[in-house]
Design an enzyme around this catalytic site. Structure first.
Site, PDB file in Angstrom:
ATOM      1  N   HIS A   1      15.257  44.121  22.510  1.00  0.00           N
ATOM      2  CA  HIS A   1      14.532  43.741  23.161  1.00  0.00           C
ATOM      3  C   HIS A   1      13.712  44.948  24.013  1.00  0.00           C
ATOM      4  O   HIS A   1      14.830  45.736  24.405  1.00  0.00           O
ATOM      5  CB  HIS A   1      14.945  43.144  24.633  1.00  0.00           C
ATOM      6  CG  HIS A   1      14.380  42.841  25.367  1.00  0.00           C
ATOM      7  ND1 HIS A   1      13.874  42.871  26.830  1.00  0.00           N
ATOM      8  CD2 HIS A   1      12.647  41.894  26.215  1.00  0.00           C
ATOM      9  CE1 HIS A   1      12.646  42.879  28.014  1.00  0.00           C
ATOM     10  NE2 HIS A   1      12.245  42.481  26.894  1.00  0.00           N
TER      11      HIS A   1
ATOM     12  N   GLY B   1      -0.136  30.907  34.212  1.00  0.00           N
ATOM     13  CA  GLY B   1      -1.003  30.213  33.386  1.00  0.00           C
ATOM     14  C   GLY B   1      -1.124  31.062  31.444  1.00  0.00           C
ATOM     15  O   GLY B   1      -2.129  31.283  30.961  1.00  0.00           O
TER      16      GLY B   1
END
Length: 303
Positions: free
Chosen positions: A107, A259
């Site tokens: 990662h 969002g």
């Protein structure tokens, strides 16, 4: 965009291109598929996913540039004075899940934030790092991973690698399991202790180091034979990866709270995972050695 934001964005787009090209070459079979997206509240990104290759079972290398009228709670929780400021966030985030249990999951992330408020000076900072999650530990790989991390940090001060290595060990820790996610690497956030140019140079050093840290490990381990039982253990340990990302990871929480694009945010999750009730590794086994030796707070460079 300011000239600073433009410079960071240009670097991140180029970094995404270079990492994808290197991983495609190493896999030798699969290609990245790009999904460009637009965020209704402001901004967008390039999601690139790869899977079902010769080496990579699933992976993604994402670029995003989003902005909004107010920082989400995950970004302002530890800096309440920034609550309510408008923000821009740019970053490249990637996760690679190989097929072979002897090849670790990797990662990496590099990111830039600006928080602005009319009449006040903009506040900016960088964050990022890279970390390695082995399933069958190999000391040579651990030392190599941390050596590349140390070399990337060295031009910025002798204390940088030890500080960010320790931060990585603290951050990638599953509190409810009492164990780390992997063997660490580097992690840092809220980086603005130097001037902008130095901080930006550091981010570039970390972003550019990822391929040098990961590909030699992939090349050494990708052809190692493995058994169905070792594959099952890999899937069991991947469960820890899922638990961390959904419960603790600040990037995941920021994306969901702001969002962001759910498909891109959850791209980091592995394709095949298993949970077994109260599973225990056999004493003296390679599986037991993973947690007993490798998943410990260890100085891999003997400093």
């Amino acid at each position: 965009m300011t000239s600073r934001t433009e410079a960071v964005k240009a670097y991140l787009l180029d970094l995404q291109d270079r990492i994808c090209s290197a991983l495609e070459t190493e896999d030798g079979g699969a290609r990245f598929v790009e999904d460009a997206w637009v965020r209704e509240a402001g901004g967008g990104g390039r999601t690139r996913v790869i899977g079902d290759g010769k080496v990579i079972e699933k992976g993604g290398v994402n670029f995003s540039h989003v902005f909004g009228a107010g920082l989400p709670p995950s970004a302002s929780a530890h800096r309440p004075e920034l609550a309510g400021r408008g923000f821009e966030a740019l970053g490249v985030s990637l996760v690679i899940h190989p097929y072979n249990p002897h090849v670790p999951t990797s990662h990496a992330n590099v990111r830039f934030f600006i928080a602005e408020k009319e009449g006040e000076e903009a506040v900016w900072w960088f964050g990022g790092g890279f970390d390695l999650t082995p399933y069958y530990g190999n000391e040579e790989d651990c030392v190599h991973w941390h050596r590349v991390a140390e070399q990337a940090c060295a031009p910025f001060g002798a204390d940088v690698y030890p500080r960010y290595k320790a931060w990585c060990d603290r951050y990638f820790h599953l509190k409810h399991r009492g164990e780390p996610r992997g063997i660490g690497g580097l992690f840092f956030d809220d980086l603005n202790e130097w001037d902008f140019d130095t901080c930006f140079a550091f981010i570039r050093a970390i972003g550019d180091a990822y391929i040098n840290a990961y590909l030699p490990i992939v090349q050494r381990r990708k052809d190692t034979p493995y058994t169905p039982q070792q594959r099952e253990f890999q899937e069991y340990r991947r469960g820890r990866y899922v638990e961390f990302n959904l419960v603790y990871d600040r990037g995941t929480l920021f994306g969901l709270q702001s969002g962001g694009r759910t498909e891109s945010i959850l791209m980091s999750l592995p394709p095949q995972v298993r949970w077994g009730y109260d599973w225990k590794a056999a004493p003296g086994s390679e599986e037991a050695r993973l947690t007993e030796y490798f998943l410990q707070d260890r100085d891999w460079l003997g400093q």
